[in-house]
Design a protein around this motif. Sequence first.
Motif, PDB file in Angstrom:
ATOM      1  N   UNK A  19     -36.431 -12.209  16.854  1.00 53.41           N
ATOM      2  CA  UNK A  19     -37.404 -11.168  17.190  1.00 53.41           C
ATOM      3  C   UNK A  19     -37.107 -10.485  18.527  1.00 53.41           C
ATOM      4  N   UNK A  20     -36.595 -11.210  19.492  1.00 49.30           N
ATOM      5  CA  UNK A  20     -36.286 -10.609  20.798  1.00 49.30           C
ATOM      6  C   UNK A  20     -34.865 -10.062  20.861  1.00 49.30           C
ATOM      7  N   UNK A  21     -34.168 -10.015  19.723  1.00 53.67           N
ATOM      8  CA  UNK A  21     -32.799  -9.495  19.706  1.00 53.67           C
ATOM      9  C   UNK A  21     -31.762 -10.557  20.043  1.00 53.67           C
ATOM     10  N   UNK A  22     -32.193 -11.821  20.190  1.00 57.91           N
ATOM     11  CA  UNK A  22     -31.206 -12.856  20.527  1.00 57.91           C
ATOM     12  C   UNK A  22     -30.637 -13.460  19.241  1.00 57.91           C
ATOM     13  N   UNK A  23     -29.378 -13.992  19.323  1.00 61.69           N
ATOM     14  CA  UNK A  23     -28.759 -14.534  18.103  1.00 61.69           C
ATOM     15  C   UNK A  23     -29.587 -15.680  17.507  1.00 61.69           C
ATOM     16  N   UNK A  24     -29.671 -15.668  16.177  1.00 64.22           N
ATOM     17  CA  UNK A  24     -30.452 -16.684  15.474  1.00 64.22           C
ATOM     18  C   UNK A  24     -29.717 -17.069  14.190  1.00 64.22           C
ATOM     19  N   UNK A  25     -30.132 -18.194  13.608  1.00 69.84           N
ATOM     20  CA  UNK A  25     -29.520 -18.664  12.370  1.00 69.84           C
ATOM     21  C   UNK A  25     -30.495 -18.431  11.220  1.00 69.84           C
ATOM     22  N   UNK A  26     -30.004 -17.756  10.168  1.00 69.56           N
ATOM     23  CA  UNK A  26     -30.854 -17.566   8.978  1.00 69.56           C
ATOM     24  C   UNK A  26     -31.120 -18.921   8.328  1.00 69.56           C
ATOM     25  N   UNK A  27     -30.062 -19.735   8.257  1.00 70.06           N
ATOM     26  CA  UNK A  27     -30.150 -21.012   7.544  1.00 70.06           C
ATOM     27  C   UNK A  27     -31.213 -21.926   8.163  1.00 70.06           C
ATOM     28  N   UNK A  28     -31.257 -21.968   9.502  1.00 70.33           N
ATOM     29  CA  UNK A  28     -32.178 -22.892  10.169  1.00 70.33           C
ATOM     30  C   UNK A  28     -33.453 -22.205  10.657  1.00 70.33           C
ATOM     31  N   UNK A  29     -33.488 -20.878  10.576  1.00 68.14           N
ATOM     32  CA  UNK A  29     -34.667 -20.147  11.016  1.00 68.14           C
ATOM     33  C   UNK A  29     -34.982 -20.406  12.477  1.00 68.14           C
ATOM     34  N   UNK A  30     -33.954 -20.436  13.302  1.00 69.03           N
ATOM     35  CA  UNK A  30     -34.169 -20.730  14.727  1.00 69.03           C
ATOM     36  C   UNK A  30     -33.166 -19.931  15.564  1.00 69.03           C
ATOM     37  N   UNK A  31     -33.519 -19.757  16.825  1.00 71.67           N
ATOM     38  CA  UNK A  31     -32.608 -19.030  17.722  1.00 71.67           C
ATOM     39  C   UNK A  31     -31.620 -20.005  18.368  1.00 71.67           C
ATOM     40  N   UNK A  32     -30.448 -19.458  18.783  1.00 71.23           N
ATOM     41  CA  UNK A  32     -29.380 -20.311  19.314  1.00 71.23           C
ATOM     42  C   UNK A  32     -29.693 -20.837  20.711  1.00 71.23           C
ATOM     43  N   UNK A  33     -30.514 -20.121  21.477  1.00 69.58           N
ATOM     44  CA  UNK A  33     -30.818 -20.582  22.842  1.00 69.58           C
ATOM     45  C   UNK A  33     -32.170 -20.018  23.245  1.00 69.58           C
ATOM     46  N   UNK A  34     -32.615 -20.385  24.414  1.00 68.07           N
ATOM     47  CA  UNK A  34     -33.921 -19.955  24.912  1.00 68.07           C
ATOM     48  C   UNK A  34     -34.051 -18.423  24.914  1.00 68.07           C
ATOM     49  N   UNK A  35     -35.256 -17.947  24.661  1.00 65.88           N
ATOM     50  CA  UNK A  35     -35.526 -16.508  24.749  1.00 65.88           C
ATOM     51  C   UNK A  35     -35.240 -15.998  26.152  1.00 65.88           C
ATOM     52  N   UNK A  36     -35.342 -16.898  27.137  1.00 66.11           N
ATOM     53  CA  UNK A  36     -35.143 -16.490  28.533  1.00 66.11           C
ATOM     54  C   UNK A  36     -33.661 -16.310  28.875  1.00 66.11           C
ATOM     55  N   UNK A  37     -32.773 -16.627  27.932  1.00 69.04           N
ATOM     56  CA  UNK A  37     -31.346 -16.392  28.181  1.00 69.04           C
ATOM     57  C   UNK A  37     -30.515 -17.657  27.987  1.00 69.04           C
ATOM     58  N   UNK A  38     -29.401 -17.471  27.244  1.00 77.93           N
ATOM     59  CA  UNK A  38     -28.555 -18.633  26.912  1.00 77.93           C
ATOM     60  C   UNK A  38     -27.852 -19.183  28.152  1.00 77.93           C
ATOM     61  N   UNK A  39     -27.383 -18.296  29.023  1.00 79.47           N
ATOM     62  CA  UNK A  39     -26.626 -18.768  30.183  1.00 79.47           C
ATOM     63  C   UNK A  39     -27.539 -19.515  31.163  1.00 79.47           C
ATOM     64  N   UNK A  40     -28.716 -18.965  31.378  1.00 78.98           N
ATOM     65  CA  UNK A  40     -29.680 -19.630  32.264  1.00 78.98           C
ATOM     66  C   UNK A  40     -30.020 -21.006  31.736  1.00 78.98           C
ATOM     67  N   UNK A  41     -30.236 -21.093  30.412  1.00 78.07           N
ATOM     68  CA  UNK A  41     -30.564 -22.393  29.817  1.00 78.07           C
ATOM     69  C   UNK A  41     -29.395 -23.367  29.966  1.00 78.07           C
TER      70      UNK A  41
END
Length: 672
Positions: A19-41
């Motif tokens: 929803x926020x434009x961040x990469x997500x997986x269709x198969x798992x219905x989840x985003x790859x990293x925090x909405x606040x940013x993958x590098x920060x996480x």
Amino acid sequence: MKPPAHSPLLTEADLTLGPGGQPASRRYGDIYASRAGALGQARAVYLGGCGLLDTPARWAGRRQFTVLETGFGLGVNFLATWAAWRADPQRCDRLDYVSLELHPVRAADLLAHAPRELQELAAALATQWPLPVCGLHPIALDAGRVHLLLAFGAAEDLAPKLKLAADAIYLDGFAPARNPQMWSPTLFRALARLSKPGAVAASYTVAHAVQHGLEDAGFTVTLQPGWGGKRQRLQATFNPIWKRTRHTLPAAWPEAQPRHAVVIGAGLTGAACAHALAQRGWTVDVLEADTRPASGGSAMPAGLAHLQPSADDNLLSRLTRAGMAALRRALPPQAQDLARFSPALLTPADAAEAQRMRDWQRSVRLPPQMAQWTEAGWLVDSAVLANQALCAAWLESPHITLRCNTQAAALQHDGSLWTVLDPAGRCLARAPQLVLASALQTPQLLAASGLIPAADWLPLHALRGQAQALPARLWPALHELEQPWMGSGYVLRLPPAAVRLLQPAADPQNTDWLLIGATFESDGSALTPEQAWAHNRASLAALTPQPPLPQHPAALRHFIGTRAASADRLPYCGSLAHLAPLLADPQRAAGKQLHELPRLPGLAVCAGMGSRGLTLAALLAETLAARIEGTPLPIETDLADALDPARVALRRLRQGQAGAGTDRMGSAPVDS
Ligand SMILES: Cc1cc2nc3c(=O)[nH]c(=O)nc-3n(C[C@H](O)[C@H](O)[C@H](O)COP(=O)(O)OP(=O)(O)OC[C@H]3O[C@@H](n4cnc5c(N)ncnc54)[C@H](O)[C@@H]3O)c2cc1C
Ligand SMILES: C[S@@+](CC[C@H](N)C(=O)[O-])C[C@H]1O[C@@H](n2cnc3c(N)ncnc32)[C@H](O)[C@@H]1O
């Protein structure tokens, strides 16, 4: 359609945007990293959580440090770790990063989603990105100081097959509710078996089941202030209250011990082992009995390395697949002269085999770059290699000293160093590590040194072979032939480096040569060169309807060599069992597992390549070097066990065959 029974080919990630434009997986219905940013996480949760951003960081001043991750995903954690390691003047000499991933992304996705400041590193990784095939994929980066080992497959299946000692663990599956396999108690127990005492694990999730699973596996869990809108994050230290079983973690090469090895034998195997150790900064002396390298079983102008598919993706298929990848890694950058990569046509010898081969395509699925069915047979990944030039290239290093005309006759150990003696009992070389790559001579050398009771405790038998080279113009029908052909026999075009050895004086008429082979002659069935040529011609005639080869071309060149093969046809790669204490109580010893056997310290064997030296030498050399240094093993433990030289001793003990010759073992001059 029913999926194939054995599918090393994995289903790739199905990326979409959340929803926020961040990469997500269709198969798992989840985003790859925090909405606040993958590098920060990555920095706050994983590097920070594992003490890699502290001053000094946990890797400071160390020779080597290992990170183990569940879920490679888009590689942001890896890239951030690599960047932090680069920026740290106190970084360890070598960083190993092992990551488990079931649905690899594509190289293009890695690049598209890499944080801007990590683009350069992502580009370096993308050039070496492997095909999405089950198994371990080692990637050397940053001039060989950063080693990424991608473990493709289900974490729950693969983690128990890894051999490594982790200092830091990143737990990064999708949310536990959507991806429970990545947070199961079984997986945590497998990770615990790979953890050093004091290893630190980190995760973004503090789910109760995760905390309890980690605690049950021996971790002490603490909750830390969270990052990116999350209240808490998890940190855990591995300090189990129970005693661990011996031999589970690989032992690192002692810091105080010089990194110096003596390799006995300068065939393809010895050269590959010397190269693998020199690449890691070792000083290597190579002792060769003959006048030059590649003069034993390796004394052919060229040979074929190739992937071997099978209906059930068996051990050999997995080994040859890994072998082809290792070969590519081990070749010098300008290798066109000595190696020619192209698919080889694997043709059936008869109608029954044709049917069997056709059936493979229904049972095993591989990417077309590795193996593809055609009406003529299987097109498989292969390389024609010029044996001598390849040995020379592997031995060409300021870290390697080659000593020809140097015959090793006996080995002695004084508690810390091995001494190699010549037939007159004079010292030839001393080093803390010995590698026996002496093919057929290996068992005799060990028996003569009292390290095995008799040569049949590491059985190798001789398989003589003959091949012939002839100018390609003598068989015009083959002008069309681009790729090597193999089946009951083989024909291949020689790479330029091999042609130059055949005809040192440049002959513009004859730059194109074919190699036709090869016979398999066991004791007592030695063929004359003429008989061998007739045999190889006939094998080829069965492969191809092309007009027959000329019967007695004057320009024909004959080559004879002897392969060394073990009884189960698998090479020996690893350390030897220390038999003296085992034979003192053979019944008790028979109840042990391979990993429980005591080993001869500083002594490794790499021999018995049979007819696959070109396909396997680089892989086994890499594996042996990893075993010696205690870095993550580049092959799964079931493959490593199948190659373990101690398998023979264990089999003999279990079959109650400890008897003959064991009286000679009492004086084995070795401390375990
Ligand atoms: C006709 C033929 C065709 C082949 N075709 C292929 C092919 O197409 N593809 C493929 O993958 N494989 C092929 N092979 C097999 C391949 O060549 C071997 O697996 C490989 O060369 C084995 O290499 P090695 O280094 O283990 O053994 P070797 O090449 O035999 O090297 C062992 C070395 O150790 C030295 N040595 C032994 N004892 C001592 C000692 N005591 N002190 C010092 N030095 C010692 C020997 O002199 C020798 O140089 C073929 C083999 C033959 C014979
Ligand atoms: C949250 S993402 C990882 C993000 C990654 N660490 C990064 O830095 O980009 C989770 C990953 O776990 C993988 N995964 C899910 N189930 C798995 C399983 N059973 N075994 C291995 N990997 C799995 C997914 O394919 C996905 O790539």
